[in-house]
Design an enzyme around this catalytic site. Sequence first.
Site, PDB file in Angstrom:
ATOM      1  N   SER A 250       0.706  -1.072   0.173  1.00  0.00           N
ATOM      2  CA  SER A 250       0.114  -0.119   0.231  1.00  0.00           C
ATOM      3  C   SER A 250       0.921   1.069   0.011  1.00  0.00           C
ATOM      4  O   SER A 250       1.716   1.376  -0.868  1.00  0.00           O
ATOM      5  CB  SER A 250      -1.005  -0.112   1.089  1.00  0.00           C
ATOM      6  OG  SER A 250      -1.936   1.010   1.065  1.00  0.00           O
TER       7      SER A 250
ATOM      8  N   GLU B 153      -9.171  -5.029  -4.704  1.00  0.00           N
ATOM      9  CA  GLU B 153      -8.375  -4.057  -3.738  1.00  0.00           C
ATOM     10  C   GLU B 153      -9.455  -3.160  -2.962  1.00  0.00           C
ATOM     11  O   GLU B 153      -9.432  -2.928  -1.946  1.00  0.00           O
ATOM     12  CB  GLU B 153      -7.421  -3.078  -4.672  1.00  0.00           C
ATOM     13  CG  GLU B 153      -6.345  -4.153  -5.184  1.00  0.00           C
ATOM     14  CD  GLU B 153      -5.258  -3.816  -4.328  1.00  0.00           C
ATOM     15  OE1 GLU B 153      -5.248  -3.715  -3.068  1.00  0.00           O
ATOM     16  OE2 GLU B 153      -4.111  -4.794  -4.975  1.00  0.00           O
TER      17      GLU B 153
ATOM     18  N   HIS C  80      -7.612  -5.465  -0.619  1.00  0.00           N
ATOM     19  CA  HIS C  80      -6.537  -4.833  -0.450  1.00  0.00           C
ATOM     20  C   HIS C  80      -5.728  -5.429   1.188  1.00  0.00           C
ATOM     21  O   HIS C  80      -6.571  -5.349   2.103  1.00  0.00           O
ATOM     22  CB  HIS C  80      -6.735  -3.374  -0.272  1.00  0.00           C
ATOM     23  CG  HIS C  80      -5.454  -2.330  -0.067  1.00  0.00           C
ATOM     24  ND1 HIS C  80      -4.672  -1.970  -0.958  1.00  0.00           N
ATOM     25  CD2 HIS C  80      -5.116  -1.537   1.094  1.00  0.00           C
ATOM     26  CE1 HIS C  80      -3.545  -1.528  -0.840  1.00  0.00           C
ATOM     27  NE2 HIS C  80      -3.904  -1.023   0.637  1.00  0.00           N
TER      28      HIS C  80
END
Length: 446
Positions: free
Chosen positions: A183, A304, A377
């Site tokens: 990330s 995600e 994610h």
Amino acid sequence: MLTTAMTTRGAVRGQAEGGVVVFRGVPYASCARFSRPEPTTAWEGERDATTDGPIAPQWPSRMDSMLGIHGYHEQSEDCLYLTITTPTVDGPVRPVIVWLHGGGWVSGAGSLKCYGGHRLANEGNVVVVSVNYRLGMLGYLRSPGVSDGNLGLADQLAALRWVRDNVAAFGGDPDAVTVAGQSAGAHSVQCLIGMPESRGLFHRAIIQSSPAGLGLGSARTANRSGARFLALLGASPTTAPLSAVLDAQAEVGRLSGRGFGLGLSTGVTPVPGIPPMPSKALWSAEVTKRAPSLDILMGSTAREAAAFFAQHPNMLRLRRIPVLGPTVAAGIEQAISSVVFTRPIRRLAQRLSRAGARVWAYRIDYAAPATLFGAAHGIELPFLLGADSDWVGAEMLAGADPKDVESLGRRLRAAWLSFIHTGDPNTDGDWSRFTARSPTLRHWDA
């Protein structure tokens, strides 16, 4: 059992944990508010390194429940500390992985238990170095006369320099360093690969779910965000209490996500052209120059954006609209996943490959059967870092079969470890190199 290692500033004393040796709270630099990181002052005797150092000041993250994070340890502006996990400080040197955590540049810490490097060190004979660095406005405020910005990036660079100068004392090879992140941490890795000051500090990189589609800030947008923050703060930024700083920062993030309320921006981001980050043109030139010497492992997950939107009130209301609601909501999620994560990651992979880097690309498809989030994610993190017990209660793993978790985790860690050792993640012959002509992805499921 206690173990001592000698750094350039003094001796540190770690302890054996689960078949490895862990050094916690090892300082790699020091800083005052809005100042660049400086070398730490040397100490006499042995410094205790059996407890975690403070983490950057932050409010809880909206993703904590999904990840199963419940509470943080001590927070302080004095937060430039490392957690070092090694099989042993003796014997032959081992490859090193330096981990940069995610959290939108406003939350997270390398010293969180869920990011522990025990399994990687045990299974792969590597040294794992996890980094705490400055976050939020304390790390990225751009305000002339107060802070130039990019202090969090400067911290990461200081950590890599510390690794170069000290990791041999912990059984690591300073010439075999892989920098990895997820990330915002992955976005930081992207910055680092085009940063002239990082030359020679690593030769391999792992980029997991970078939100590259959000782009980088500009001096203009950063100045505007900084001015908004200072107006909301209503006090001197150099002396304001941390609670006021965090409250104003949170409001900047809320205003940055106006509209339908689905904005991913936290109002905080690195900015090109502010040291140590070069301008976009110089970053691009540096990437092209360095690509032939880089091995890159990069990828994303199948859903995600579900991490941010699956339980978002606006999306929940949309899904309740009969007939079309669920379809429209799914379309929004897919579109944002593509724009922010998937397509930019693919373009970066193509660019790196064309410039001569050896690129390997993947997609995580695994989804626990009882979760709303699917392959969201961060879903790969429990399979790579920490122990199973550290992820108990993570909503993204709801209903997961422990046998599936164990099987996928062993295979995923084996691939990542193979890459760290050799630059090639192949352990079963199922990977093919990613190129512009053959943009193949390795898919991972239970």
